[in-house]
Design an enzyme around this catalytic site. Structure first.
Site, PDB file in Angstrom:
ATOM      1  N   ALA A   1       3.937   1.567  -1.008  1.00  0.00           N
ATOM      2  CA  ALA A   1       4.625   1.699  -2.300  1.00  0.00           C
ATOM      3  C   ALA A   1       3.663   2.221  -3.366  1.00  0.00           C
ATOM      4  O   ALA A   1       4.016   3.073  -4.187  1.00  0.00           O
ATOM      5  CB  ALA A   1       5.198   0.346  -2.721  1.00  0.00           C
TER       6      ALA A   1
ATOM      7  N   ILE B   1      -8.292   8.887   8.619  1.00  0.00           N
ATOM      8  CA  ILE B   1      -9.661   9.362   8.401  1.00  0.00           C
ATOM      9  C   ILE B   1     -10.590   8.220   8.793  1.00  0.00           C
ATOM     10  O   ILE B   1     -10.371   7.062   8.368  1.00  0.00           O
ATOM     11  CB  ILE B   1      -9.880   9.741   6.913  1.00  0.00           C
ATOM     12  CG1 ILE B   1      -8.758  10.679   6.398  1.00  0.00           C
ATOM     13  CG2 ILE B   1     -11.259  10.363   6.713  1.00  0.00           C
ATOM     14  CD1 ILE B   1      -8.641  12.016   7.076  1.00  0.00           C
TER      15      ILE B   1
ATOM     16  N   TYR C   1       0.840  -1.209   0.000  1.00  0.00           N
ATOM     17  CA  TYR C   1       0.000   0.000   0.000  1.00  0.00           C
ATOM     18  C   TYR C   1       0.872   1.255   0.000  1.00  0.00           C
ATOM     19  O   TYR C   1       0.659   2.180  -0.781  1.00  0.00           O
ATOM     20  CB  TYR C   1      -0.918  -0.024   1.226  1.00  0.00           C
ATOM     21  CG  TYR C   1      -1.824   1.180   1.358  1.00  0.00           C
ATOM     22  CD1 TYR C   1      -3.030   1.252   0.672  1.00  0.00           C
ATOM     23  CD2 TYR C   1      -1.472   2.250   2.183  1.00  0.00           C
ATOM     24  CE1 TYR C   1      -3.858   2.359   0.809  1.00  0.00           C
ATOM     25  CE2 TYR C   1      -2.296   3.350   2.321  1.00  0.00           C
ATOM     26  CZ  TYR C   1      -3.494   3.399   1.630  1.00  0.00           C
ATOM     27  OH  TYR C   1      -4.308   4.500   1.761  1.00  0.00           O
TER      28      TYR C   1
HETATM   29  N1  LIG Z   1      -9.265   6.312   5.518  1.00  0.00           N
HETATM   30  C1  LIG Z   1      -8.009   6.698   5.676  1.00  0.00           C
HETATM   31  O1  LIG Z   1      -7.501   6.848   6.815  1.00  0.00           O
HETATM   32  C2  LIG Z   1      -7.157   7.007   4.479  1.00  0.00           C
HETATM   33  C3  LIG Z   1      -5.876   7.525   4.729  1.00  0.00           C
HETATM   34  C4  LIG Z   1      -5.062   7.829   3.651  1.00  0.00           C
HETATM   35  C5  LIG Z   1      -5.519   7.649   2.360  1.00  0.00           C
HETATM   36  N2  LIG Z   1      -6.772   7.149   2.133  1.00  0.00           N
HETATM   37  C6  LIG Z   1      -7.171   6.990   0.748  1.00  0.00           C
HETATM   38  O2  LIG Z   1      -8.427   7.606   0.549  1.00  0.00           O
HETATM   39  C7  LIG Z   1      -9.127   6.900  -0.504  1.00  0.00           C
HETATM   40  C8  LIG Z   1     -10.500   6.497  -0.029  1.00  0.00           C
HETATM   41  O3  LIG Z   1     -10.346   5.644   1.104  1.00  0.00           O
HETATM   42  P1  LIG Z   1     -11.532   5.370   2.146  1.00  0.00           P
HETATM   43  O4  LIG Z   1     -10.996   5.570   3.481  1.00  0.00           O
HETATM   44  O5  LIG Z   1     -12.758   6.076   1.707  1.00  0.00           O
HETATM   45  O6  LIG Z   1     -11.700   3.795   1.950  1.00  0.00           O
HETATM   46  P2  LIG Z   1     -13.021   2.906   1.788  1.00  0.00           P
HETATM   47  O7  LIG Z   1     -12.550   1.510   1.944  1.00  0.00           O
HETATM   48  O8  LIG Z   1     -14.094   3.419   2.667  1.00  0.00           O
HETATM   49  O9  LIG Z   1     -13.413   3.187   0.275  1.00  0.00           O
HETATM   50  C9  LIG Z   1     -12.683   2.660  -0.798  1.00  0.00           C
HETATM   51  C10 LIG Z   1     -13.643   2.463  -1.945  1.00  0.00           C
HETATM   52  O10 LIG Z   1     -12.896   1.941  -3.048  1.00  0.00           O
HETATM   53  C11 LIG Z   1     -13.660   0.902  -3.620  1.00  0.00           C
HETATM   54  N3  LIG Z   1     -12.804  -0.070  -4.293  1.00  0.00           N
HETATM   55  C12 LIG Z   1     -12.020  -1.023  -3.737  1.00  0.00           C
HETATM   56  N4  LIG Z   1     -11.437  -1.758  -4.697  1.00  0.00           N
HETATM   57  C13 LIG Z   1     -11.856  -1.236  -5.867  1.00  0.00           C
HETATM   58  C14 LIG Z   1     -11.599  -1.559  -7.220  1.00  0.00           C
HETATM   59  N5  LIG Z   1     -10.813  -2.590  -7.573  1.00  0.00           N
HETATM   60  N6  LIG Z   1     -12.202  -0.819  -8.167  1.00  0.00           N
HETATM   61  C15 LIG Z   1     -13.026   0.194  -7.829  1.00  0.00           C
HETATM   62  N7  LIG Z   1     -13.320   0.540  -6.587  1.00  0.00           N
HETATM   63  C16 LIG Z   1     -12.723  -0.174  -5.618  1.00  0.00           C
HETATM   64  C17 LIG Z   1     -14.425   0.249  -2.468  1.00  0.00           C
HETATM   65  O11 LIG Z   1     -15.568  -0.454  -2.940  1.00  0.00           O
HETATM   66  C18 LIG Z   1     -14.760   1.455  -1.612  1.00  0.00           C
HETATM   67  O12 LIG Z   1     -16.012   2.009  -1.962  1.00  0.00           O
HETATM   68  C19 LIG Z   1      -8.229   5.734  -0.893  1.00  0.00           C
HETATM   69  O13 LIG Z   1      -7.454   6.105  -2.017  1.00  0.00           O
HETATM   70  C20 LIG Z   1      -7.350   5.564   0.323  1.00  0.00           C
HETATM   71  O14 LIG Z   1      -6.143   4.916   0.007  1.00  0.00           O
HETATM   72  C21 LIG Z   1      -7.601   6.809   3.174  1.00  0.00           C
END
Ligand SMILES: NC(=O)c1ccc[n+]([C@@H]2O[C@H](COP(=O)([O-])OP(=O)(O)OC[C@H]3O[C@@H](n4cnc5c(N)ncnc54)[C@H](O)[C@@H]3O)[C@@H](O)[C@H]2O)c1
Length: 249
Positions: A158, A188, A156
């Site tokens: 990377a 978050i 992740y």
């Molecule tokens: N929540 C955190 O603390 C956090 C921190 C840093 C970065 N992020 C980034 O923020 C973004 C959103 O994360 P989140 O917290 O809302 O996560 P989440 O798991 O709530 O949402 C991720 C979404 O991506 C979708 N998804 C997963 N695999 C998929 C695929 N192959 N094709 C299409 N959709 C797919 C899932 O169905 C889900 O709706 C991501 O890029 C994550 O890496 C989140």
């Protein structure tokens, strides 16, 4: 300025059914944008679209697997057929799987890279020919790619480091017609990190000056800012939305 500049603008948002994605979708909807919501979770993204816009005039959804180039083709074609062009792209889809490095398989590594990094390439490559001058791309990185790192998530980290480097090079190539920037969230409170927070929530809180975890809405506000004319002179940059975690002690 943010309010006015996003009205009627056309946005493709991936990962739209997730905690952060759905908050970004609500923000864009409130600001009057037209949005194509794409997610692997077909049911989730379709109910979000109909809850935001029961008429389906301004918000539509597609089932989409970020790791499949054909799904990126289909999402872009659907958006252009419906709205005529694209103004903003926010590729937020990602996975975050726990896996100690010592036992990480090639398939686990590849799966994360294919969704989190290849997926960003596929949707950007196909969207860019349709993004009008003045448009933007806002990628979503993570503190895992900066000081935060993320033990048990080397793949992740990377992939998100790749997103950062991708964003800067693309920003240089597309400027000034299309501005490309990153939002890099800290912790978050979304389904993605629910397990992690159960195990290590107290530790993360202790290093977060804000004294709480962030919300999807707070990430959505930063994304909307970077898409709007209020950020017209910001290119190739990263906004950290992490409650002050990099301030030091
Ligand atoms: N929540 C955190 O603390 C956090 C921190 C840093 C970065 N992020 C980034 O923020 C973004 C959103 O994360 P989140 O917290 O809302 O996560 P989440 O798991 O709530 O949402 C991720 C979404 O991506 C979708 N998804 C997963 N695999 C998929 C695929 N192959 N094709 C299409 N959709 C797919 C899932 O169905 C889900 O709706 C991501 O890029 C994550 O890496 C989140």
């Amino acid at each position: 300025m943010i309010e006015n500049s996003l009205r009627d603008q056309v946005v493709i948002l991936t990962g739209a059914a997730g905690g952060i994605g759905s908050a970004i979708a609500r923000t864009f909807h409130r600001l009057g944008a037209r949005i194509l919501l794409a997610d692997y979770d077909e049911q989730g993204v379709s109910s979000l679209a109909s809850s935001l816009d029961p008429t389906g005039e301004r918000v539509i959804s597609v089932a989409y697997d970020a790791s499949k180039p054909a799904d990126a083709d289909a999402a872009v074609s659907t958006c252009v057929a419906r709205f005529g062009h694209i103004d903003h792209l926010v590729p937020a889809a990602a996975i975050f799987e726990d896996q100690p490095f010592a036992t990480m398989t090639d398939a686990q590594w590849r799966r994360t890279m294919s969704v989190n990094l290849d997926g960003v390439f596929y949707i950007c490559r196909r969207s860019i020919p349709h993004i009008r001058p003045g448009g933007t791309i806002v990628t979503i990185a993570s503190s895992a790619a900066h000081e935060g790192c993320s033990p048990q998530h080397v793949h992740y980290g990377a992939s998100k480091g790749g997103v950062l480097a991708f964003t800067k090079s693309l920003a240089r190539e597309l400027s000034p017609n299309i501005r490309v920037n990153t939002v890099s969230p800290g912790t978050i409170d979304t389904p993605m990190v629910a397990d992690l927070l159960r195990q290590k929530g107290d530790k993360f809180l202790s290093i977060t000056p804000a004294g709480r975890f962030g919300t999807g809405e707070e990430v959505g506000d930063a994304v909307a800012f970077l898409c709007s004319n209020a950020s017209s002179y910001i290119m190739g940059q990263t906004i950290h939305v992490n409650g002050g975690s990099y301030m030091g002690g």
